[in-house]
Every structure is written in C-alpha cells, then in structure tokens.
Design an enzyme around this catalytic site. Structure first.
Site, PDB file in Angstrom:
ATOM      1  N   PHE A  27       9.130 -25.046   8.073  1.00  0.00           N
ATOM      2  CA  PHE A  27       9.544 -23.982   9.000  1.00  0.00           C
ATOM      3  C   PHE A  27      11.058 -23.710   8.917  1.00  0.00           C
ATOM      4  N   ILE A  28      11.866 -24.656   9.322  1.00  0.00           N
ATOM      5  CA  ILE A  28      13.324 -24.418   9.343  1.00  0.00           C
ATOM      6  C   ILE A  28      13.862 -24.359   7.915  1.00  0.00           C
TER       7      ILE A  28
ATOM      8  N   LEU B  46       5.018 -30.657  -0.026  1.00  0.00           N
ATOM      9  CA  LEU B  46       3.941 -29.740   0.389  1.00  0.00           C
ATOM     10  C   LEU B  46       2.843 -30.486   1.146  1.00  0.00           C
TER      11      LEU B  46
ATOM     12  N   ASP C 213       7.952 -36.233  -3.629  1.00  0.00           N
ATOM     13  CA  ASP C 213       7.836 -36.979  -2.381  1.00  0.00           C
ATOM     14  C   ASP C 213       9.080 -37.857  -2.198  1.00  0.00           C
TER      15      ASP C 213
ATOM     16  N   THR D 179      17.300 -34.082  15.500  1.00  0.00           N
ATOM     17  CA  THR D 179      16.769 -33.466  16.705  1.00  0.00           C
ATOM     18  C   THR D 179      17.452 -34.017  17.957  1.00  0.00           C
ATOM     19  N   ASP D 180      17.411 -33.233  19.022  1.00  0.00           N
ATOM     20  CA  ASP D 180      17.944 -33.726  20.303  1.00  0.00           C
ATOM     21  C   ASP D 180      17.007 -34.758  20.930  1.00  0.00           C
ATOM     22  N   GLU D 181      15.789 -34.898  20.368  1.00  0.00           N
ATOM     23  CA  GLU D 181      14.819 -35.817  20.972  1.00  0.00           C
ATOM     24  C   GLU D 181      15.259 -37.273  20.831  1.00  0.00           C
TER      25      GLU D 181
ATOM     26  N   TYR E 151       7.954 -40.169  16.904  1.00  0.00           N
ATOM     27  CA  TYR E 151       8.728 -39.164  16.144  1.00  0.00           C
ATOM     28  C   TYR E 151      10.228 -39.343  16.398  1.00  0.00           C
TER      29      TYR E 151
ATOM     30  N   ALA F 100      11.803 -41.833  17.650  1.00  0.00           N
ATOM     31  CA  ALA F 100      12.295 -43.151  17.210  1.00  0.00           C
ATOM     32  C   ALA F 100      12.563 -43.134  15.706  1.00  0.00           C
ATOM     33  N   SER F 101      11.692 -42.440  14.953  1.00  0.00           N
ATOM     34  CA  SER F 101      11.900 -42.406  13.496  1.00  0.00           C
ATOM     35  C   SER F 101      13.120 -41.550  13.148  1.00  0.00           C
ATOM     36  N   LYS F 102      13.341 -40.470  13.892  1.00  0.00           N
ATOM     37  CA  LYS F 102      14.521 -39.621  13.622  1.00  0.00           C
ATOM     38  C   LYS F 102      15.800 -40.368  14.043  1.00  0.00           C
TER      39      LYS F 102
ATOM     40  N   ASN G 163      13.145 -25.404  18.086  1.00  0.00           N
ATOM     41  CA  ASN G 163      13.230 -24.118  17.379  1.00  0.00           C
ATOM     42  C   ASN G 163      11.942 -23.328  17.567  1.00  0.00           C
TER      43      ASN G 163
ATOM     44  N   LYS H 129       2.849 -26.356  17.086  1.00  0.00           N
ATOM     45  CA  LYS H 129       3.921 -26.425  18.081  1.00  0.00           C
ATOM     46  C   LYS H 129       3.648 -25.380  19.155  1.00  0.00           C
TER      47      LYS H 129
HETATM   48  P1  NAD Z   1       8.127 -28.821   9.257  1.00  0.00           P
HETATM   49  O1  NAD Z   1       7.118 -29.861   9.640  1.00  0.00           O
HETATM   50  O2  NAD Z   1       7.797 -27.391   9.432  1.00  0.00           O
HETATM   51  O3  NAD Z   1       8.528 -29.022   7.721  1.00  0.00           O
HETATM   52  C1  NAD Z   1       8.746 -30.277   7.147  1.00  0.00           C
HETATM   53  C2  NAD Z   1       8.742 -30.108   5.639  1.00  0.00           C
HETATM   54  O4  NAD Z   1       8.975 -31.392   5.048  1.00  0.00           O
HETATM   55  C3  NAD Z   1       7.408 -29.597   5.087  1.00  0.00           C
HETATM   56  O5  NAD Z   1       7.636 -28.551   4.168  1.00  0.00           O
HETATM   57  C4  NAD Z   1       6.809 -30.815   4.399  1.00  0.00           C
HETATM   58  O6  NAD Z   1       5.985 -30.483   3.296  1.00  0.00           O
HETATM   59  C5  NAD Z   1       8.063 -31.571   3.967  1.00  0.00           C
HETATM   60  N1  NAD Z   1       7.797 -33.002   3.794  1.00  0.00           N
HETATM   61  C6  NAD Z   1       7.150 -33.824   4.670  1.00  0.00           C
HETATM   62  N2  NAD Z   1       7.063 -35.058   4.140  1.00  0.00           N
HETATM   63  C7  NAD Z   1       7.685 -35.021   2.934  1.00  0.00           C
HETATM   64  C8  NAD Z   1       7.930 -35.990   1.936  1.00  0.00           C
HETATM   65  N3  NAD Z   1       7.499 -37.240   2.060  1.00  0.00           N
HETATM   66  N4  NAD Z   1       8.625 -35.610   0.838  1.00  0.00           N
HETATM   67  C9  NAD Z   1       9.057 -34.335   0.688  1.00  0.00           C
HETATM   68  N5  NAD Z   1       8.833 -33.368   1.596  1.00  0.00           N
HETATM   69  C10 NAD Z   1       8.157 -33.705   2.719  1.00  0.00           C
HETATM   70  O7  NAD Z   1       9.439 -29.234  10.032  1.00  0.00           O
HETATM   71  P2  NAD Z   1      10.563 -28.301  10.699  1.00  0.00           P
HETATM   72  O8  NAD Z   1      10.129 -27.956  12.060  1.00  0.00           O
HETATM   73  O9  NAD Z   1      10.950 -27.256   9.750  1.00  0.00           O
HETATM   74  O10 NAD Z   1      11.744 -29.371  10.833  1.00  0.00           O
HETATM   75  C11 NAD Z   1      12.639 -29.594   9.749  1.00  0.00           C
HETATM   76  C12 NAD Z   1      13.622 -30.682  10.141  1.00  0.00           C
HETATM   77  O11 NAD Z   1      14.336 -30.287  11.308  1.00  0.00           O
HETATM   78  C13 NAD Z   1      12.955 -32.011  10.469  1.00  0.00           C
HETATM   79  O12 NAD Z   1      13.765 -33.039   9.958  1.00  0.00           O
HETATM   80  C14 NAD Z   1      12.935 -32.038  11.989  1.00  0.00           C
HETATM   81  O13 NAD Z   1      12.991 -33.366  12.468  1.00  0.00           O
HETATM   82  C15 NAD Z   1      14.216 -31.274  12.317  1.00  0.00           C
HETATM   83  N6  NAD Z   1      14.195 -30.552  13.613  1.00  0.00           N
HETATM   84  C16 NAD Z   1      13.151 -29.731  13.920  1.00  0.00           C
HETATM   85  C17 NAD Z   1      13.178 -29.034  15.121  1.00  0.00           C
HETATM   86  C18 NAD Z   1      12.065 -28.083  15.507  1.00  0.00           C
HETATM   87  O14 NAD Z   1      12.052 -27.581  16.642  1.00  0.00           O
HETATM   88  N7  NAD Z   1      11.136 -27.765  14.619  1.00  0.00           N
HETATM   89  C19 NAD Z   1      14.258 -29.187  16.008  1.00  0.00           C
HETATM   90  C20 NAD Z   1      15.298 -30.047  15.639  1.00  0.00           C
HETATM   91  C21 NAD Z   1      15.266 -30.716  14.426  1.00  0.00           C
HETATM   92  P1  TYD Z   2       6.173 -29.094  20.922  1.00  0.00           P
HETATM   93  O1  TYD Z   2       6.179 -27.683  20.460  1.00  0.00           O
HETATM   94  O2  TYD Z   2       5.147 -30.033  20.382  1.00  0.00           O
HETATM   95  O3  TYD Z   2       7.648 -29.644  20.686  1.00  0.00           O
HETATM   96  P2  TYD Z   2       8.315 -31.053  21.207  1.00  0.00           P
HETATM   97  O4  TYD Z   2       7.255 -31.973  21.637  1.00  0.00           O
HETATM   98  O5  TYD Z   2       8.994 -31.528  19.962  1.00  0.00           O
HETATM   99  O6  TYD Z   2       9.264 -30.661  22.297  1.00  0.00           O
HETATM  100  O7  TYD Z   2       6.016 -29.090  22.489  1.00  0.00           O
HETATM  101  C1  TYD Z   2       6.909 -28.382  23.334  1.00  0.00           C
HETATM  102  C2  TYD Z   2       6.512 -28.690  24.761  1.00  0.00           C
HETATM  103  O8  TYD Z   2       5.227 -28.100  25.024  1.00  0.00           O
HETATM  104  C3  TYD Z   2       6.346 -30.169  25.062  1.00  0.00           C
HETATM  105  O9  TYD Z   2       6.782 -30.415  26.393  1.00  0.00           O
HETATM  106  C4  TYD Z   2       4.859 -30.417  24.941  1.00  0.00           C
HETATM  107  C5  TYD Z   2       4.272 -29.095  25.408  1.00  0.00           C
HETATM  108  N1  TYD Z   2       2.996 -28.705  24.786  1.00  0.00           N
HETATM  109  C6  TYD Z   2       1.913 -28.329  25.592  1.00  0.00           C
HETATM  110  O10 TYD Z   2       1.982 -28.350  26.841  1.00  0.00           O
HETATM  111  N2  TYD Z   2       0.743 -27.956  24.980  1.00  0.00           N
HETATM  112  C7  TYD Z   2       0.618 -27.933  23.629  1.00  0.00           C
HETATM  113  O11 TYD Z   2      -0.484 -27.587  23.120  1.00  0.00           O
HETATM  114  C8  TYD Z   2       1.739 -28.296  22.818  1.00  0.00           C
HETATM  115  C9  TYD Z   2       1.640 -28.271  21.318  1.00  0.00           C
HETATM  116  C10 TYD Z   2       2.917 -28.666  23.441  1.00  0.00           C
END
Ligand code: NAD
Ligand code: TYD
Length: 355
Positions: free
Chosen positions: A18-19, A42, A66, A136-138, A161, A163-165, A191, A200
């Site tokens: 996504f990002i 992928l 990978d 992430t802010d998490e 999640y 904890a791993s980040k 995001n 999400k």
């Molecule tokens: P996403 O799940 O949409 O994409 C993750 C990508 O990583 C995928 O394309 C997947 O194929 C690739 N991937 C997974 N495991 C892999 C591996 N072992 N080797 C190579 N590629 C691999 O995630 P996203 O939402 O785009 O988030 C991207 C980054 O930003 C992450 O590190 C996430 O922790 C961080 N982040 C996300 C958010 C959010 O709201 N989505 C907010 C803050 C930070």
């Molecule tokens: P999510 O999009 O999974 O992001 P994060 O857990 O990383 O913040 O969830 C956003 C918020 O929405 C979170 O408080 C959990 C809630 N949520 C629901 O209530 N129902 C759902 O089906 C999903 C996916 C999330």
C-alpha cells in the site's frame, strides 16, 4: 559510468504494498535521475497491479525476493550497491499478528536485521549511505483520552505487530549506535487511501458497504485513530529521506483523530450519497462484534518536529482524502475484485463472530 555522475540507486522494500507503491511512484516522478529498485516478496498484501502505470519506467526495477533470506539479501545488495534503502516491507495487520505472531517476528524483526547487515557492507564504502526505516506510532502503545505521542514517548507496544515493529526500530537504532550505520526512523499514524488492502478499517468498510455486507465494529467502537492520507505520508518520507537528520526519529501524523464509530457513521453517510442510496441505508450494516484482544484505546501523533524542521504538513483535509479514496475504490472495482479472495473472507469469519 563515473559513480559521481551515475544516478542514485535507491532500494525500496515492500514497494508492491500500500504505502510502498505510492512511494515508488513518488520517487520515480520527483527524482527522475534516480534508479528505483523495488524488492518485494509479493505476499497477500503485495500487488504489482498497484504499479501498473509505472512498471515500464526506464529507471524502475522490480525484484521479487524475501527479506528473511539472508543469503539472497546479501547477494542482492552486493550486486546493486545501493546508495540508500527505504525499508517498508513488513507484515502490517494487527489482527493477523494476533493469530500468527511468528510470521511477524520473521519478516519484521529478522527481515530488518538481514537488511541492516547487508547495509553495513554498503555503508563502509559510501559515506552518503542511509538506511531509513518506516515504522508506526503503534510502538508507543496506547494513549488515554489526553496527550499525544512525540519523539521522546517511551516504547510500550501491546500487539504482536507493534512489538515486532518496536523490536525492528530498536535494531535499527542499535546498528547506528554499535556499528555506526547511518539511519533515520519515522513513526507514522494510520494511513488510508487508494490501493490499501481491504482488511484495514477504511477499505474494508468501503468494500462491505458497496457489497451490502456487515460492518464489523470491534467492541463499542470507542477507539481513536489519527488518520493520514497515504500520498501525504509518501511526501513526508521523501522529505525525511532527503532532508532529515541522520540518527533522528520523526513522528508523522495528520492531527486528525476519529473514533472508529464516528468514522464509520461518516463513511456510511458519504457512501449513501455516492451510491445514491436513501440516507441511513448503510448505517443498518453496522454490526458490533467481539473486541480485538489488547485493543489500543487511542493513537494520536504530535507531528510538530517534522513540521518545524522540514516544513511538512498534510496537504489534504480528511474530507478531501476520504472522497478521493471512495472515488478510487469505485473506479477500481476490478482491483478490489482481484484482492478480495474467498480465503480472505473465510479468515475474517473465523476471527470475529458477531456477538
Ligand atoms: P502492506 O501490508 O500493504 O505492504 C507490505 C509489503 O511488504 C507487501 O507488498 C508485501 O508483499 C511485502 N512483504 C511482506 N513480507 C515480505 C518479505 N518477507 N520480503 C519482502 N517483502 C515482503 O503494508 P503498508 O500498509 O504499505 O505498510 C508499509 C510499512 O509502513 C510497514 O512497515 C508498516 O509497518 C508501516 N506503517 C504502516 C502504516 C499503515 O497505516 N498502513 C502506518 C505506519 C507505518
Ligand atoms: P486497522 O485498520 O486494523 O488499523 P490498526 O489496528 O493498525 O489501527 O484498525 C483501525 C481501527 O479500527 C482499530 O481500532 C480496529 C478497528 N477495526 C474495527 O473496528 N473493525 C474492523 O473490521 C477493523 C479491520 C478494524
């Protein structure tokens, strides 16, 4: 070609996600002299359809690989000799981390350490090298009703999640302190926007409203998230990568807090208008379900450091961003159809029965 005049080689990991896909597109369009490499395994979340429009760009290379495979990562780094790495590849969904934490340790922790080890070799011969970790802010855990996360907030992760980040952030910092690896970390809030996998909250609910399916609100929906439009995050990453100070962390957020239940009501209203349905139709899909275990109450970012130091602020309001997002999902139903497999729906059925 003389190294000084050759284009910069930048590696983005997770660029099919996504990002990452928004960042790949941004770097290719804003820095035409760069060679942008996208390394992605992928997984279910990686989708090359996200990059259809730029896959033929002459300065773009996709490599399927990978990051948990250290041998592959080392060979890949020595083959291409990158000038910088922006690391996004990760397992990113909290609910999946609850049912399968080990995959999160493997990719988010071990995968990051493999990239750090390979980066040490490149940094030895290139003083300009930078490892930029997207986090992430998490990692900060949960806020009460008051206050904001800033760069000095202590780490206190609650989900597998986060904890791993948090662990991967610590490793990045440790490689900086111990081995002198030049690094930056940014911690961003939730995001939303085009190309987000519909597991999400926002894309799941848009998809379910289109298909007249229940909207599973966890617990009483009284949980708060701080939402940022994905293109604003990509812009912030670009800025931090080029102008951020090495060894620093930056918090990125939208100053845009919403309770889940209020956001759900807003989405229902906007979707009724978009679908030409009678007001109140989508509201009927709201279904309160069993709460997520360890559910963090509230996230909210103080983004004043990146604003003061680098002049960044979000460019779209939430209303504009949501409208663009809804329009995108409507115009890209084929994309949505491809990613919403039967398996994915089965997964959710197993995880959350309705109360
Ligand atoms: P996403 O799940 O949409 O994409 C993750 C990508 O990583 C995928 O394309 C997947 O194929 C690739 N991937 C997974 N495991 C892999 C591996 N072992 N080797 C190579 N590629 C691999 O995630 P996203 O939402 O785009 O988030 C991207 C980054 O930003 C992450 O590190 C996430 O922790 C961080 N982040 C996300 C958010 C959010 O709201 N989505 C907010 C803050 C930070
Ligand atoms: P999510 O999009 O999974 O992001 P994060 O857990 O990383 O913040 O969830 C956003 C918020 O929405 C979170 O408080 C959990 C809630 N949520 C629901 O209530 N129902 C759902 O089906 C999903 C996916 C999330």
């Amino acid at each position: 070609m003389d190294k000084k005049n050759s284009p910069k080689k930048i590696l983005i990991t997770g660029g099919a996600g996504f990002i990452g896909s928004h960042l790949v597109r941004r770097l290719l369009t804003q820095h035409k002299d760069y060679q942008v490499f996208n390394l992605d395994a992928l997984t279910y979340a990686g989708n090359l359809e996200n990059l259809k429009d730029i896959e033929e760009a002459p300065n773009y290379t996709f490599v399927k690989g990978d990051i948990t495979d250290a041998g592959f990562v080392n060979d890949f780094f020595s083959q291409f000799n990158f000038d910088g790495v922006i690391h996004l590849a990760a397992e990113s969904h909290v609910d999946r981390s609850i049912s399968d934490p080990v995959s999160f340790v493997r990719t988010n922790v071990l995968g990051t350490v493999n990239l750090l080890n390979a980066s040490l070799q490149l940094a030895k011969n290139n003083t300009g090298f930078l490892f930029y970790h997207i986090s992430t802010d998490e990692v900060f855990g949960s806020l009460g009703q008051e206050g904001l996360f800033n760069e000095s907030t202590a780490y206190d992760p609650n989900s597998p999640y986060s904890a791993s980040k948090a662990s991967s952030d610590h490793f990045v910092r440790a490689y900086g302190e111990t081995y002198g690896l030049p690094y930056i970390i940014s911690n961003c809030s939730n995001n939303y926007g085009p190309n987000q996998f519909p597991e999400k909250l926002i894309p799941l609910f848009i998809n379910n409203i289109i298909k007249n399916k229940p909207l599973p609100v966890y617990g009483d929906g009284d949980y708060t998230r701080d939402w940022l439009y994905v293109k604003d995050h990509a812009e912030a990453i670009d800025l931090v990568f080029h102008k951020g100070r090495k060894g620093e962390t930056y918090n990125i957020g939208g100053f845009n807090e919403w309770k889940n239940i209020e956001l759900t009501h807003l989405l229902c209203r906007l979707m009724d208008i978009k679908l030409g349905r009678k007001e109140g139709t989508s509201e009927k899909l709201i279904t309160f379900v069993k709460d997520r275990p360890g559910h963090d109450l509230r996230y909210a970012i103080d983004a004043s450091k990146i604003n003061k130091e680098l002049g960044w602020k979000p460019s779209v309001t939430f209303e504009e961003g949501l409208e663009k997002t809804i329009d995108w999902y409507f115009e890209n139903q084929e994309w949505l159809g491809h990613v919403t497999s039967g398996d994915y729906l089965e997964y959710y059925k197993k995880q959350y029965q309705t109360q």
